[in-house]
Design a protein around this motif. Structure first.
Motif, PDB file in Angstrom:
ATOM      1  N   LEU A   5       0.837  -1.200   0.000  1.00  0.00           N
ATOM      2  CA  LEU A   5       0.000   0.000   0.000  1.00  0.00           C
ATOM      3  C   LEU A   5       0.867   1.244   0.000  1.00  0.00           C
ATOM      4  N   ARG A   6       1.899   1.244   0.822  1.00  0.00           N
ATOM      5  CA  ARG A   6       2.790   2.404   0.869  1.00  0.00           C
ATOM      6  C   ARG A   6       3.449   2.636  -0.492  1.00  0.00           C
ATOM      7  N   GLU A   7       3.923   1.556  -1.109  1.00  0.00           N
ATOM      8  CA  GLU A   7       4.547   1.682  -2.437  1.00  0.00           C
ATOM      9  C   GLU A   7       3.553   2.240  -3.449  1.00  0.00           C
ATOM     10  N   GLN A   8       2.313   1.783  -3.371  1.00  0.00           N
ATOM     11  CA  GLN A   8       1.280   2.282  -4.280  1.00  0.00           C
ATOM     12  C   GLN A   8       1.063   3.787  -4.098  1.00  0.00           C
ATOM     13  N   ILE A   9       0.932   4.216  -2.859  1.00  0.00           N
ATOM     14  CA  ILE A   9       0.719   5.635  -2.584  1.00  0.00           C
ATOM     15  C   ILE A   9       1.934   6.446  -3.020  1.00  0.00           C
ATOM     16  N   GLU A  10       3.120   5.893  -2.777  1.00  0.00           N
ATOM     17  CA  GLU A  10       4.345   6.636  -3.094  1.00  0.00           C
ATOM     18  C   GLU A  10       4.669   6.662  -4.585  1.00  0.00           C
ATOM     19  N   THR A  11       3.910   5.974  -5.413  1.00  0.00           N
ATOM     20  CA  THR A  11       4.054   6.183  -6.852  1.00  0.00           C
ATOM     21  C   THR A  11       3.473   7.542  -7.244  1.00  0.00           C
ATOM     22  N   ASP A  43     -26.130  -6.067  -1.629  1.00  0.00           N
ATOM     23  CA  ASP A  43     -25.472  -5.665  -0.378  1.00  0.00           C
ATOM     24  C   ASP A  43     -25.230  -4.156  -0.387  1.00  0.00           C
ATOM     25  N   TYR A  44     -25.187  -3.580   0.788  1.00  0.00           N
ATOM     26  CA  TYR A  44     -24.709  -2.205   0.886  1.00  0.00           C
ATOM     27  C   TYR A  44     -23.189  -2.264   0.855  1.00  0.00           C
ATOM     28  N   VAL A  45     -22.590  -1.413   0.062  1.00  0.00           N
ATOM     29  CA  VAL A  45     -21.140  -1.462  -0.149  1.00  0.00           C
ATOM     30  C   VAL A  45     -20.479  -0.456   0.775  1.00  0.00           C
ATOM     31  N   LYS A  46     -19.778  -0.976   1.765  1.00  0.00           N
ATOM     32  CA  LYS A  46     -19.183  -0.134   2.789  1.00  0.00           C
ATOM     33  C   LYS A  46     -17.710   0.149   2.552  1.00  0.00           C
ATOM     34  N   TYR A  47     -17.058  -0.631   1.661  1.00  0.00           N
ATOM     35  CA  TYR A  47     -15.601  -0.547   1.566  1.00  0.00           C
ATOM     36  C   TYR A  47     -15.085  -0.525   0.138  1.00  0.00           C
ATOM     37  N   ASP A  48     -13.893   0.039   0.023  1.00  0.00           N
ATOM     38  CA  ASP A  48     -13.080  -0.003  -1.185  1.00  0.00           C
ATOM     39  C   ASP A  48     -11.878  -0.870  -0.817  1.00  0.00           C
ATOM     40  N   TYR A  49     -11.529  -1.825  -1.684  1.00  0.00           N
ATOM     41  CA  TYR A  49     -10.522  -2.829  -1.365  1.00  0.00           C
ATOM     42  C   TYR A  49      -9.248  -2.629  -2.180  1.00  0.00           C
ATOM     43  N   PHE A  50      -8.114  -2.673  -1.496  1.00  0.00           N
ATOM     44  CA  PHE A  50      -6.804  -2.671  -2.128  1.00  0.00           C
ATOM     45  C   PHE A  50      -6.293  -4.107  -2.079  1.00  0.00           C
ATOM     46  N   GLU A  75      -2.862  -7.930  -7.769  1.00  0.00           N
ATOM     47  CA  GLU A  75      -2.018  -7.220  -6.815  1.00  0.00           C
ATOM     48  C   GLU A  75      -1.855  -5.737  -7.177  1.00  0.00           C
ATOM     49  N   ASN A  76      -2.006  -4.892  -6.151  1.00  0.00           N
ATOM     50  CA  ASN A  76      -1.849  -3.436  -6.248  1.00  0.00           C
ATOM     51  C   ASN A  76      -2.991  -2.726  -6.970  1.00  0.00           C
ATOM     52  N   TRP A  77      -4.106  -3.400  -7.162  1.00  0.00           N
ATOM     53  CA  TRP A  77      -5.280  -2.788  -7.767  1.00  0.00           C
ATOM     54  C   TRP A  77      -6.314  -2.525  -6.682  1.00  0.00           C
ATOM     55  N   TRP A  78      -7.234  -1.657  -6.985  1.00  0.00           N
ATOM     56  CA  TRP A  78      -8.361  -1.341  -6.113  1.00  0.00           C
ATOM     57  C   TRP A  78      -9.622  -1.895  -6.748  1.00  0.00           C
ATOM     58  N   ILE A  79     -10.564  -2.336  -5.913  1.00  0.00           N
ATOM     59  CA  ILE A  79     -11.822  -2.848  -6.455  1.00  0.00           C
ATOM     60  C   ILE A  79     -12.958  -2.581  -5.479  1.00  0.00           C
ATOM     61  N   SER A  80     -14.100  -2.229  -6.038  1.00  0.00           N
ATOM     62  CA  SER A  80     -15.338  -2.056  -5.289  1.00  0.00           C
ATOM     63  C   SER A  80     -16.452  -1.892  -6.312  1.00  0.00           C
ATOM     64  N   ASP A  81     -17.672  -1.822  -5.864  1.00  0.00           N
ATOM     65  CA  ASP A  81     -18.765  -1.361  -6.703  1.00  0.00           C
ATOM     66  C   ASP A  81     -18.773   0.150  -6.477  1.00  0.00           C
ATOM     67  N   SER A  82     -18.117   0.882  -7.357  1.00  0.00           N
ATOM     68  CA  SER A  82     -17.864   2.309  -7.129  1.00  0.00           C
ATOM     69  C   SER A  82     -19.128   3.109  -6.894  1.00  0.00           C
ATOM     70  N   GLU A  83     -20.143   2.869  -7.695  1.00  0.00           N
ATOM     71  CA  GLU A  83     -21.393   3.623  -7.526  1.00  0.00           C
ATOM     72  C   GLU A  83     -21.974   3.381  -6.141  1.00  0.00           C
ATOM     73  N   ALA A  84     -22.066   2.118  -5.747  1.00  0.00           N
ATOM     74  CA  ALA A  84     -22.655   1.782  -4.450  1.00  0.00           C
ATOM     75  C   ALA A  84     -21.771   2.263  -3.300  1.00  0.00           C
TER      76      ALA A  84
END
Length: 190
Positions: A5-11, A43-50, A75-84
């Motif tokens: 996660l740190r490496e991802q942010i530091e890009t 489901d109600y979507v409460k989170y964004d996943y790294f 690896e190193n991607w984000w996923i969620s149901d963005s709209e929800a």
């Protein structure tokens, strides 16, 4: 594990150890097993996943029962149901694990708090969101402008590692073609 996660942010932006410690305190770690749902339609979507390790997919079943793969997340991607997630509403997508997976996830509340507290994180999430929109636009244009062979070649250029990790029927669904068409395309390659 949190190093990814740190490496991802530091890009996108640099962080001090103290800043990263604060950021990480807003995330939660979770392992998922192969075939386990992360989000189910309704489901109600409460989170964004790294994604730290593993492979997830988001998909939708249309009114005729057809399955459509919207996204793979490795690896190193984000996923969620963005709209929800952003609207805090019910999911219209399913997200499950194609492999055992490890994730760090963040709630909308914690994401908003991080963005309010740290301009660096506001910048990071804006850049990631923009990149996601650009990728979605390119994907939509490829679906409406490219023939099946061009879509497959574009996919192989962008995601060569997925060819070894994802079965052809799921790749075909992602490309909007039949499994038979994909077999013809792959068997006719030099």
């Amino acid at each position: 594990m949190s190093q990814k996660l740190r490496e991802q942010i530091e890009t996108i932006t640099t962080l001090t150890d103290k800043e990263f410690e604060y950021i990480l305190s807003h995330f939660t770690y979770r392992k998922f097993l192969k075939n386990q749902y992360v989000v189910q339609e309704g489901d109600y979507v409460k989170y964004d996943y790294f994604v730290i390790n593993g492979l997830l997919k988001s998909w939708h079943i249309d009114g005729k029962g057809g399955t459509h793969i919207l996204m793979f997340a490795t690896e190193n991607w984000w996923i969620s149901d963005s709209e929800a997630f952003h609207n805090q509403t019910q999911a219209t997508l399913n997200i499950d694990c194609f492999e055992d997976s490890e994730t760090l996830f963040i709630s909308l509340e914690n994401r908003e708090k991080l963005c309010a507290d740290m301009q660096k994180m506001q910048y990071f999430f804006r850049k990631k969101t923009t990149a996601g929109y650009v990728a979605s636009q390119k994907r939509i244009l490829s679906l409406i402008s490219f023939n099946a062979r061009q879509r497959y070649e574009y996919f192989t250029q962008l995601y060569p590692d997925l060819l070894q990790r994802v079965p052809k029927n799921l790749i075909a669904s992602y490309l909007g073609i039949t499994r038979e068409t994909l077999s013809r395309l792959t068997s006719s390659q030099p």
